[in-house]
Enzyme design. Structure first.
Site, PDB file in Angstrom:
ATOM      1  N   CYS A 113     -13.671   7.448 -10.823  1.00  0.00           N
ATOM      2  CA  CYS A 113     -12.575   7.528 -11.901  1.00  0.00           C
ATOM      3  C   CYS A 113     -12.182   8.951 -12.167  1.00  0.00           C
ATOM      4  O   CYS A 113     -13.239   9.577 -12.781  1.00  0.00           O
ATOM      5  CB  CYS A 113     -13.129   6.603 -13.310  1.00  0.00           C
ATOM      6  SG  CYS A 113     -12.032   6.782 -14.579  1.00  0.00           S
ATOM      7  N   CYS A 122      24.819 -10.006  10.427  1.00  0.00           N
ATOM      8  CA  CYS A 122      25.367  -8.812   9.923  1.00  0.00           C
ATOM      9  C   CYS A 122      26.017  -9.058   8.622  1.00  0.00           C
ATOM     10  O   CYS A 122      26.867  -9.730   8.447  1.00  0.00           O
ATOM     11  CB  CYS A 122      26.332  -7.828  10.913  1.00  0.00           C
ATOM     12  SG  CYS A 122      26.980  -6.431  10.115  1.00  0.00           S
ATOM     13  N   ASN A 142      24.039 -12.212  17.089  1.00  0.00           N
ATOM     14  CA  ASN A 142      24.030 -11.607  15.770  1.00  0.00           C
ATOM     15  C   ASN A 142      24.609 -12.350  14.664  1.00  0.00           C
ATOM     16  O   ASN A 142      25.959 -12.624  14.546  1.00  0.00           O
ATOM     17  CB  ASN A 142      24.916 -10.267  16.036  1.00  0.00           C
ATOM     18  CG  ASN A 142      24.897  -9.450  14.662  1.00  0.00           C
ATOM     19  OD1 ASN A 142      24.571  -9.923  13.590  1.00  0.00           O
ATOM     20  ND2 ASN A 142      25.299  -7.947  14.592  1.00  0.00           N
ATOM     21  N   CYS A 179      -6.393  -9.940 -12.661  1.00  0.00           N
ATOM     22  CA  CYS A 179      -5.187 -10.162 -12.294  1.00  0.00           C
ATOM     23  C   CYS A 179      -4.684  -9.055 -11.288  1.00  0.00           C
ATOM     24  O   CYS A 179      -3.763  -9.011 -10.460  1.00  0.00           O
ATOM     25  CB  CYS A 179      -3.962  -9.913 -13.560  1.00  0.00           C
ATOM     26  SG  CYS A 179      -3.819  -8.404 -14.009  1.00  0.00           S
ATOM     27  N   CYS A 224      -7.352   9.001 -15.640  1.00  0.00           N
ATOM     28  CA  CYS A 224      -5.905   9.044 -16.078  1.00  0.00           C
ATOM     29  C   CYS A 224      -5.483   8.077 -17.149  1.00  0.00           C
ATOM     30  O   CYS A 224      -4.460   8.363 -17.793  1.00  0.00           O
ATOM     31  CB  CYS A 224      -5.097   9.078 -14.759  1.00  0.00           C
ATOM     32  SG  CYS A 224      -5.101   7.238 -14.100  1.00  0.00           S
ATOM     33  N   CYS A 250      -4.342  -3.405 -12.585  1.00  0.00           N
ATOM     34  CA  CYS A 250      -5.041  -2.058 -12.681  1.00  0.00           C
ATOM     35  C   CYS A 250      -5.575  -1.479 -11.425  1.00  0.00           C
ATOM     36  O   CYS A 250      -5.331  -0.302 -11.134  1.00  0.00           O
ATOM     37  CB  CYS A 250      -6.428  -2.308 -13.638  1.00  0.00           C
ATOM     38  SG  CYS A 250      -7.380  -3.434 -13.046  1.00  0.00           S
ATOM     39  N   CYS A 280      -4.952   2.474 -16.122  1.00  0.00           N
ATOM     40  CA  CYS A 280      -5.228   1.098 -15.819  1.00  0.00           C
ATOM     41  C   CYS A 280      -5.452   0.754 -17.591  1.00  0.00           C
ATOM     42  O   CYS A 280      -4.949  -0.627 -17.887  1.00  0.00           O
ATOM     43  CB  CYS A 280      -6.765   1.133 -15.351  1.00  0.00           C
ATOM     44  SG  CYS A 280      -7.833   2.006 -16.166  1.00  0.00           S
ATOM     45  N   ASN A 289      23.540   0.433   5.094  1.00  0.00           N
ATOM     46  CA  ASN A 289      24.768   0.979   5.945  1.00  0.00           C
ATOM     47  C   ASN A 289      25.893  -0.013   6.050  1.00  0.00           C
ATOM     48  O   ASN A 289      25.751  -1.195   5.635  1.00  0.00           O
ATOM     49  CB  ASN A 289      24.100   1.232   7.372  1.00  0.00           C
ATOM     50  CG  ASN A 289      24.206  -0.497   8.291  1.00  0.00           C
ATOM     51  OD1 ASN A 289      25.237  -0.449   8.896  1.00  0.00           O
ATOM     52  ND2 ASN A 289      23.297  -1.119   8.015  1.00  0.00           N
TER      53      ASN A 289
END
Lengths: 436, 454
Positions: A347, A139, A136, A385, A350, A388, A353, A77
């Site tokens: 599983c 900002c 403030n 790590c 897909c 996956c 991984c 904004n």
């Protein structure tokens, strides 16, 4: 039932959910709707000094980043502080506070960096019987060009100076709102503390250009062909905010400085995470601006149910519980060894991984077995790590399994040590002084 | 409402026999509207976001034309719809029709990992339509005609196989002449598919889109056999591709000639597709369709939509043996069609020369072999459709080797005759799917090009 009533630097509210200083808290009408919906408190939208009202742009003020199905992930904004007359705001604050004595009303203030300016506004705010003030210093757009907001928050000396003026000139608790647009959040926090702040609140919005219109080649939101950087907020900034909250909570110099956590809080879970890292309560804006005030019902109920389930009686049982577990990388246990494990029953094949590991990491996941698509971790290559796990679309399908002490890590060919061991004592660390 | 007035309002709805006007114009419009309306922009974005962009995606493997489905869906999700269309057309220039008529529930969408995960596959077919529709609407042509090779190729049949072959040959710079027996191109896309699957004359628009590449001349009213012989094509052109489909329709195998009122379902479907006004098409009050494939389903549903009161499909084996997918069967029953199994036709009943019913025999399996049980039942019917398969009718002078009654081809579509390739339903590797015909036409074009350039 868990008690979620909140006492933040002596300011009491029935729950830890405050609305942050922003458009939702700009006038009595909105604030009363918020209180009716159940919000514990509000930080009234920032008041400026007496005089001609602030002028906003008359074109679009917001830009956004969306996820699937236009789920709003980030908002930016370029709106300024309140553009309503100071005295109208003060009168409304007083009326609302009188009507809702059990709710917290904090007044956000931003006036020029001169003691006289602060001295003149503080008694006016005090007269409303609001519960506290928030400075403030965060900002990042518009007002910062005029030497206010983030322009102050980026100079620790100014933070300390203004905080001190405020403490000297009011009995109200002083919360200093910090900008994330700095390199190390601990410096402004330390400055606030040095100036006598009762608390800090963070983060304010992150300086941002949210998108570029590729037809007009202008940043968005676009005002007559031009755009200006704005302040970024919403779910996307939460990780940045959590880290900064933790930095302050575990810094020796600011360890006991109360924190009001802000930044992308959208659900009770987000709020609980801020509390766990050391925030004494939380402030919310974008989620309310996306869904309306009703979301606080989910936040209250979710937080209570989670606390009940885990046996946390009050917020004090939760606040700061995760802080001691935030540490530096050098102290992480290098003898903690994990391997990814793929649950073949869940599983869905897909292959994400595999391709993530194959193309970008360690070639530790198969794609074929006997001519069939089959995804399995190769322990000899897996460094544990977690990539996956993160790219798998099925929850809990891939898990990181710890190798027990004494078992063989097939990647290194070594047995897993049972003792804790970190980098500071690792033989490869050139700064380690060998024991004689 | 008084009795006679009420009856008048029914119009011809309950009239026995094969009559036109069972439905009014408004019902006709509703009944034959697009069965799967196209996706809107936002719907497509949401649907495309569900794709996991699988590695070595099973949907691609399941697609006979091997469209890179994850890639085109990702292109849609990023607002690159034209790029998505190009990805589709690269593999399948009839991707627009395939998006409409492919049994996706047994191909790409069955293989989708989200089907395995939650029984709700990514809507690949509708997304493909979303992309191809936009590109065709905007007249985007992605593939220029290749530099003239000086070679000429004859194609027999302007159906899916022939068109796909022609387009790919044009891309390689060959001059193509298609000989089409009908007066209109498209083959089964134009004549053999239920009206509600391809509305607004899509098949013709698609032919225009495909032939827009240039270098493709279609000659209508020219069938192989008679003056046009395979020999003449071979001597006039550098190569020949046969894609004439199946022209024969299997008979019910009953004694005597089938009486009036017994029709081939394929003719009915073709007539419906070509009809200017559906309300003027005559249809029986009670219909029996013999068969278990897509043609049976398409004929049965459309008979129902034309206002037939009772439509029953009779199939001689069990549900699991039906060639029509479970999805298509469900679609039929949802439209009010009854599907009965283990029944085979035995005798057509007539009254005053017109069909009045059909006697059917119950069947069963005996050691894996289908046999009649002797027990029978009779269904009242004033119209019967034959949908028990089509057959290859040789028009090449018997010069080609056949396999299982169709033209024998190798993996590249080469026939037993030098310089002659074939693809689609007329070959032994056809499987009655538009998408397979497209793949075979395309691949034959590549093989022809290699041969011509050798």
């Amino acid at each position: 039932m868990a008690d979620i009533s909140n006492n933040f630097v002596g300011i009491k509210s029935p729950n830890p959910f405050w609305l942050a200083s922003a458009p939702p808290t700009d006038k009595a009408y909105n604030v009363e709707r918020a209180f009716e919906a159940g919000w514990g408190g509000v930080v009234w939208k920032t008041l400026g000094e007496d005089g001609p009202p602030i002028v906003n742009v008359n074109g679009p003020r917001y830009g956004a980043i969306w996820g699937a199905d236009r789920r709003l992930l980030g908002l930016n904004n370029i709106e300024l502080i309140t553009d309503r007359d100071l005295h109208v705001n003060l009168r409304e604050i007083k009326e609302v506070k009188k009507k809702w004595p059990d709710r917290a009303i904090i007044v956000s203030i931003m006036v020029p960096c001169e003691e006289a300016a602060w001295k003149s506004i503080l008694p006016l705010v005090e007269e409303t019987e609001a519960d506290g003030i928030e400075l403030n210093f965060g900002c990042p757009h518009g007002m910062s060009e005029r030497g206010m907001g983030a322009a102050v928050g980026q100079v620790p000396e100014y933070i300390e100076m203004v905080t001190r003026w405020c403490k000297a000139n009011t009995r109200m608790p002083v919360i200093v709102k910090l900008t994330p647009n700095i390199t190390d959040i601990r410096y402004p926090a330390r400055a606030a503390k040095a100036g006598g702040a009762d608390a800090v609140s963070l983060i304010n919005t992150v300086s941002s250009i949210v998108s570029v219109d590729l037809d007009s080649f202008a940043p968005q939101p676009t005002i007559d062909g031009k755009g200006s950087h704005g302040g970024y907020c919403g779910p996307a900034v939460k990780p940045i905010a959590l880290n900064m909250v933790a930095d302050i909570a575990r810094d020796a110099e600011t360890a006991n400085l109360p924190i009001s956590g802000i930044g992308g809080i959208t659900t009770w879970r987000d709020a609980a995470e801020f509390l766990a890292l050391g925030a004494g309560n939380v402030q919310i804006c974008t989620a309310a601006m996306t869904y309306g005030f009703k979301i606080v019902e989910e936040m209250i109920s979710g937080l209570e149910n989670w606390m009940d389930e885990k046996g946390h009686g009050s917020l004090d049982d939760v606040i700061g519980r995760a802080t001691p577990n935030v540490t530096d990388w050098q102290y992480l246990n290098l003898n903690y060894v994990t391997k990814a494990k793929i649950n073949q029953d869940s599983c869905i094949k897909c292959g994400r991984c595999h391709i993530a590991c194959e193309d970008t990491s360690h070639q530790a996941i198969t794609s074929m077995l006997d001519g069939e698509r089959h995804f399995e971790v190769i322990d000899e290559e897996c460094v544990g790590c977690n990539l996956c796990v993160n790219v798998c679309p099925v929850e809990d399908c891939i898990t990181m399994e710890q190798l027990p002490a004494g078992s063989l890590d097939k990647r290194t060919g070594e047995k897993v040590k049972k003792d804790y061991g970190n980098w500071t004592e690792h033989p490869n660390n050139p700064t380690v002084v060998a024991a004689e | 409402m008084a009795g006679s007035a009420a009856r008048k309002k029914l119009g011809k709805k309950l009239e026995d026999g094969i009559v036109a006007g069972r439905i009014d114009a408004k019902s006709a419009e509703q009944n034959f509207a697009d069965i799967h309306p196209p996706m809107g922009d936002h719907e497509a974005l949401v649907a495309s976001d569900r794709c996991y962009f699988c590695h070595d995606a099973p949907c691609v493997t399941a697609c006979p034309t091997s469209i890179d489905i994850p890639l085109f869906i990702r292109e849609i999700s990023t607002g690159n719809t034209i790029g998505a269309a190009e990805t589709i057309f690269e593999q399948n220039i009839l991707g627009g029709m395939c998006a409409r008529v492919c049994p996706t529930e047994t191909l790409c969408e069955q293989a989708c990992v989200r089907e395995l995960a939650e029984g709700k596959p990514v809507k690949i077919g509708l997304l493909q339509r979303f992309a191809t529709d936009q590109a065709m609407r905007e007249q985007k042509q992605f593939f220029p005609r290749g530099k003239a090779s000086g070679k000429s190729v004859a194609i027999v049949g302007a159906g899916p196989a022939g068109l796909a072959c022609a387009h790919r040959l044009a891309m390689h710079g060959h001059q193509v002449t298609i000989f089409e027996s009908r007066k209109k191109p498209g083959g089964l896309n134009e004549f053999g598919i239920a009206s509600y699957k391809t509305v607004d004359d899509f098949a013709q628009h698609e032919v225009d889109y495909v032939t827009d590449i240039g270098g493709i001349d279609i000659q209508y009213g020219k069938a192989l056999g008679g003056k046009l012989t395979l020999d003449s094509l071979r001597s006039d052109h550098d190569a020949v591709f046969l894609g004439m489909g199946l022209t024969g329709v299997n008979a019910l195998g009953l004694k005597g000639k089938d009486p009036e009122g017994v029709e081939d379902a394929v003719d009915f479907i073709a007539k419906l597709r070509q009809a200017k006004s559906k309300t003027r098409l005559a249809i029986g009050r009670r219909i029996v369709v013999i068969g278990g494939g897509m043609t049976a389903i398409d004929a049965a549903i459309q008979a129902k939509l034309l206002g037939a009161e009772d439509v029953t499909i009779c199939y001689r084996r069990g549900q699991e043996n039906m060639n029509a997918s479970p999805y298509e069967q469900e679609l039929a029953t949802s439209k009010g069609v009854t599907i009965r199994h283990w029944l085979q036709p035995r005798k057509i009943k007539t009254k005053a020369g017109a069909v009045s019913g059909i006697e059917l025999e119950y069947t069963q399996l005996n050691r894996g072999k289908l046999e009649g049980t002797g027990a029978t039942t009779t269904l009242v019917a004033d119209q019967i459709f034959r949908a028990i398969g089509q057959s290859y009718e040789d028009t090449t002078g018997g010069t080609l080797k056949l396999n299982r009654g169709r033209i024998q081809t190798d993996a590249d579509g080469a026939t037993s005759l030098d310089g002659v390739w074939a693809g689609g339903d007329c070959t032994d590797s056809g499987d009655d799917l538009t998408v397979t015909a497209v793949a075979q036409g395309r691949d034959a074009a590549e093989a022809i090009t290699i041969a011509l350039n050798a």
